[in-house]
Motif scaffolding. Structure first.
Motif, PDB file in Angstrom:
ATOM      1  N   PHE A  42      46.880 -29.792   2.349  1.00 46.89           N
ATOM      2  CA  PHE A  42      47.299 -29.054   1.160  1.00 46.89           C
ATOM      3  C   PHE A  42      48.026 -27.761   1.523  1.00 46.89           C
ATOM      4  N   SER A  43      48.975 -27.381   0.695  1.00 45.83           N
ATOM      5  CA  SER A  43      49.625 -26.077   0.800  1.00 45.83           C
ATOM      6  C   SER A  43      50.105 -25.672  -0.587  1.00 45.83           C
ATOM      7  N   LEU A  44      50.365 -24.394  -0.743  1.00 46.31           N
ATOM      8  CA  LEU A  44      50.816 -23.885  -2.034  1.00 46.31           C
ATOM      9  C   LEU A  44      52.116 -24.551  -2.458  1.00 46.31           C
ATOM     10  N   ASP A  45      53.072 -24.637  -1.548  1.00 48.64           N
ATOM     11  CA  ASP A  45      54.386 -25.187  -1.896  1.00 48.64           C
ATOM     12  C   ASP A  45      54.314 -26.675  -2.238  1.00 48.64           C
ATOM     13  N   THR A  46      53.573 -27.437  -1.455  1.00 51.21           N
ATOM     14  CA  THR A  46      53.486 -28.875  -1.750  1.00 51.21           C
ATOM     15  C   THR A  46      52.740 -29.116  -3.062  1.00 51.21           C
ATOM     16  N   SER A  47      51.737 -28.291  -3.356  1.00 50.40           N
ATOM     17  CA  SER A  47      51.014 -28.441  -4.612  1.00 50.40           C
ATOM     18  C   SER A  47      51.905 -28.115  -5.804  1.00 50.40           C
ATOM     19  N   LEU A  48      52.689 -27.054  -5.700  1.00 44.79           N
ATOM     20  CA  LEU A  48      53.629 -26.724  -6.775  1.00 44.79           C
ATOM     21  C   LEU A  48      54.651 -27.838  -6.964  1.00 44.79           C
ATOM     22  N   LYS A  49      55.144 -28.373  -5.859  1.00 43.21           N
ATOM     23  CA  LYS A  49      56.161 -29.432  -5.914  1.00 43.21           C
ATOM     24  C   LYS A  49      55.633 -30.683  -6.602  1.00 43.21           C
ATOM     25  N   THR A  50      54.333 -30.948  -6.433  1.00 47.74           N
ATOM     26  CA  THR A  50      53.713 -32.109  -7.081  1.00 47.74           C
ATOM     27  C   THR A  50      53.948 -32.102  -8.584  1.00 47.74           C
ATOM     28  N   TYR A  51      53.995 -30.914  -9.182  1.00 45.45           N
ATOM     29  CA  TYR A  51      54.157 -30.788 -10.635  1.00 45.45           C
ATOM     30  C   TYR A  51      55.574 -30.376 -11.028  1.00 45.45           C
ATOM     31  N   GLY A  52      56.493 -30.404 -10.052  1.00 47.40           N
ATOM     32  CA  GLY A  52      57.888 -30.122 -10.346  1.00 47.40           C
ATOM     33  C   GLY A  52      58.246 -28.649 -10.362  1.00 47.40           C
ATOM     34  N   PHE A  53      57.423 -27.813  -9.710  1.00 48.88           N
ATOM     35  CA  PHE A  53      57.675 -26.378  -9.704  1.00 48.88           C
ATOM     36  C   PHE A  53      57.975 -25.854  -8.299  1.00 48.88           C
ATOM     37  N   HIS A  54      58.590 -24.690  -8.254  1.00 53.67           N
ATOM     38  CA  HIS A  54      58.873 -23.961  -7.022  1.00 53.67           C
ATOM     39  C   HIS A  54      58.328 -22.554  -7.194  1.00 53.67           C
ATOM     40  N   ARG A  55      58.025 -21.903  -6.084  1.00 56.71           N
ATOM     41  CA  ARG A  55      57.462 -20.549  -6.202  1.00 56.71           C
ATOM     42  C   ARG A  55      58.413 -19.586  -6.912  1.00 56.71           C
ATOM     43  N   ASP A  56      59.718 -19.854  -6.878  1.00 55.89           N
ATOM     44  CA  ASP A  56      60.661 -18.980  -7.584  1.00 55.89           C
ATOM     45  C   ASP A  56      60.562 -19.118  -9.095  1.00 55.89           C
ATOM     46  N   ASP A  57      59.890 -20.176  -9.562  1.00 57.76           N
ATOM     47  CA  ASP A  57      59.698 -20.368 -11.001  1.00 57.76           C
ATOM     48  C   ASP A  57      58.558 -19.517 -11.550  1.00 57.76           C
ATOM     49  N   ILE A  58      57.689 -19.020 -10.682  1.00 56.36           N
ATOM     50  CA  ILE A  58      56.503 -18.285 -11.121  1.00 56.36           C
ATOM     51  C   ILE A  58      56.920 -16.949 -11.733  1.00 56.36           C
ATOM     52  N   THR A  59      56.414 -16.674 -12.931  1.00 55.15           N
ATOM     53  CA  THR A  59      56.738 -15.408 -13.603  1.00 55.15           C
ATOM     54  C   THR A  59      55.667 -14.343 -13.390  1.00 55.15           C
ATOM     55  N   ASP A  60      54.423 -14.791 -13.160  1.00 56.84           N
ATOM     56  CA  ASP A  60      53.309 -13.853 -13.013  1.00 56.84           C
ATOM     57  C   ASP A  60      52.318 -14.394 -11.990  1.00 56.84           C
ATOM     58  N   VAL A  61      51.880 -13.524 -11.090  1.00 56.61           N
ATOM     59  CA  VAL A  61      50.831 -13.861 -10.130  1.00 56.61           C
ATOM     60  C   VAL A  61      49.637 -12.960 -10.446  1.00 56.61           C
ATOM     61  N   PHE A  62      48.571 -13.568 -10.926  1.00 52.65           N
ATOM     62  CA  PHE A  62      47.369 -12.827 -11.301  1.00 52.65           C
ATOM     63  C   PHE A  62      46.352 -12.981 -10.179  1.00 52.65           C
ATOM     64  N   MET A  63      45.903 -11.867  -9.633  1.00 51.03           N
ATOM     65  CA  MET A  63      44.976 -11.902  -8.502  1.00 51.03           C
ATOM     66  C   MET A  63      43.597 -11.453  -8.957  1.00 51.03           C
ATOM     67  N   THR A  64      42.616 -12.338  -8.827  1.00 54.47           N
ATOM     68  CA  THR A  64      41.257 -11.998  -9.238  1.00 54.47           C
ATOM     69  C   THR A  64      40.750 -10.798  -8.459  1.00 54.47           C
ATOM     70  N   HIS A  65      41.097 -10.739  -7.184  1.00 53.02           N
ATOM     71  CA  HIS A  65      40.853  -9.569  -6.341  1.00 53.02           C
ATOM     72  C   HIS A  65      41.717  -9.706  -5.097  1.00 53.02           C
ATOM     73  N   LEU A  66      41.698  -8.718  -4.239  1.00 55.46           N
ATOM     74  CA  LEU A  66      42.692  -8.616  -3.172  1.00 55.46           C
ATOM     75  C   LEU A  66      42.153  -8.952  -1.789  1.00 55.46           C
ATOM     76  N   HIS A  67      41.055  -9.692  -1.698  1.00 59.40           N
ATOM     77  CA  HIS A  67      40.630 -10.223  -0.409  1.00 59.40           C
ATOM     78  C   HIS A  67      41.676 -11.224   0.075  1.00 59.40           C
ATOM     79  N   PHE A  68      41.844 -11.320   1.388  1.00 59.89           N
ATOM     80  CA  PHE A  68      42.972 -12.058   1.955  1.00 59.89           C
ATOM     81  C   PHE A  68      43.035 -13.524   1.527  1.00 59.89           C
ATOM     82  N   ASP A  69      41.899 -14.158   1.256  1.00 61.40           N
ATOM     83  CA  ASP A  69      41.916 -15.573   0.896  1.00 61.40           C
ATOM     84  C   ASP A  69      42.264 -15.795  -0.567  1.00 61.40           C
ATOM     85  N   HIS A  70      42.474 -14.712  -1.302  1.00 62.28           N
ATOM     86  CA  HIS A  70      42.856 -14.816  -2.705  1.00 62.28           C
ATOM     87  C   HIS A  70      44.274 -14.319  -2.957  1.00 62.28           C
TER      88      HIS A  70
END
Length: 286
Positions: free
Chosen positions: A79-107
């Motif tokens: 799994f990766s972020l890009d391949t998961s987005l591609k599965t649904y027809g999206f690219h990271r450039d399509d993202i309008t908002d990134v909401f971070m629950t908190h700023l630990h590195f794994d999030h």
């Protein structure tokens, strides 16, 4: 509104650290460890398509850290972020908002990437706003010694430097509020200061993105608190409040870190709040 699960990658973490003072004899029933005492962990993010907005909640570790760094966390799976987005027809450039629950590195590690010649860092989502809150931002940028290794400046400071950083409001009593992004937020302070738990209202259901308030199904019993939490006694109270509410109102709990259970509901029992049903994201989102 449409919802999509986005798997940003899997890793392994020490089971003892994930369950704090709870003996291995108890936690290994739900989270079996390998020979090195490591348990399976996911970084399952959530993509919300709502009108003209495409909102990504959390984004995993990213890929800019050193081989030595990733060696501590034993990435596994395809799994990766890009391949998961591609599965649904999206690219990271399509993202309008990134909401971070908190700023630990794994999030939030996936928020920032190397630039082309690896001389510096740049936002990995060039068209998005990055959402945190002022209290947690201060907590993360002036870290205490306990959390310093989890708040990596290369993950955090470039968001502000890019001009893409925004802060959501914080209620005085940390109760639920409706955010600028269209969902409610429950603020939890036991794991880290002002962690944000989104609650999305979707097709007559309420879906809570549990982040580190409830990492896995194995953490349902109240005393099963991570060793990473800065205020474990406060986590106990926050879990009790939230899980009781989830049981009473049949809230669906989206588990970010459980590699084998995606969504659950809970119920009240004589032993406290316990597992009711387990669902796949396909069961709930389709």
């Amino acid at each position: 509104m449409n919802l999509y699960p986005i798997n940003a990658g899997n890793l392994k973490l020490d089971g003892g650290a994930m369950f704090g003072v709870v003996p291995k004899l108890l936690w290994q029933r739900t989270n079996p460890a390998d020979a090195n005492n490591m348990i399976d962990i996911a970084t399952r993010c959530l993509l919300i398509e709502d009108g003209n907005r495409l909102i990504l909640i959390d984004n995993g570790m990213g890929n800019k850290q050193s081989e030595k760094f990733f060696g501590y966390y034993h990435p596994w799976g395809d799994f990766s972020l890009d391949t998961s987005l591609k599965t649904y027809g999206f690219h990271r450039d399509d993202i309008t908002d990134v909401f971070m629950t908190h700023l630990h590195f794994d999030h939030c590690g996936g928020s920032i990437q190397w630039n082309k010649d690896k001389t510096g860092y740049e936002p990995a989502f060039k068209n998005a706003h990055f959402w945190s809150n002022k209290d947690h931002w201060l907590w993360a940028t002036q870290p205490n010694r306990r959390e310093r290794a989890s708040f990596l400046k290369e993950n955090i400071l470039p968001m502000e430097e890019s001009g893409q950083l925004k802060f959501t409001a914080i209620p005085k009593d940390d109760t639920l509020i409706n955010s600028e992004l269209g969902f409610d937020i429950f603020f939890a302070n036991g794991h880290t200061d002002k962690q944000m738990i989104p609650l999305i209202h979707y097709k007559g259901k309420t879906i809570a993105f549990m982040a580190d308030l409830l990492p896995t199904v194995g953490h349902l019993p109240l005393p099963f608190v991570m060793g990473y939490d800065t205020r474990p006694l406060l986590t106990l109270d926050e879990k009790e409040t939230f899980l009781n509410r989830a049981a009473e109102h049949n809230i669906y709990l989206f588990l970010e870190h459980d590699a084998h259970n995606e969504i659950i509901t809970v119920q009240k029992t004589e032993k406290g709040v316990r597992l009711k049903n387990t669902y796949t994201t396909q069961d709930i989102f389709n």
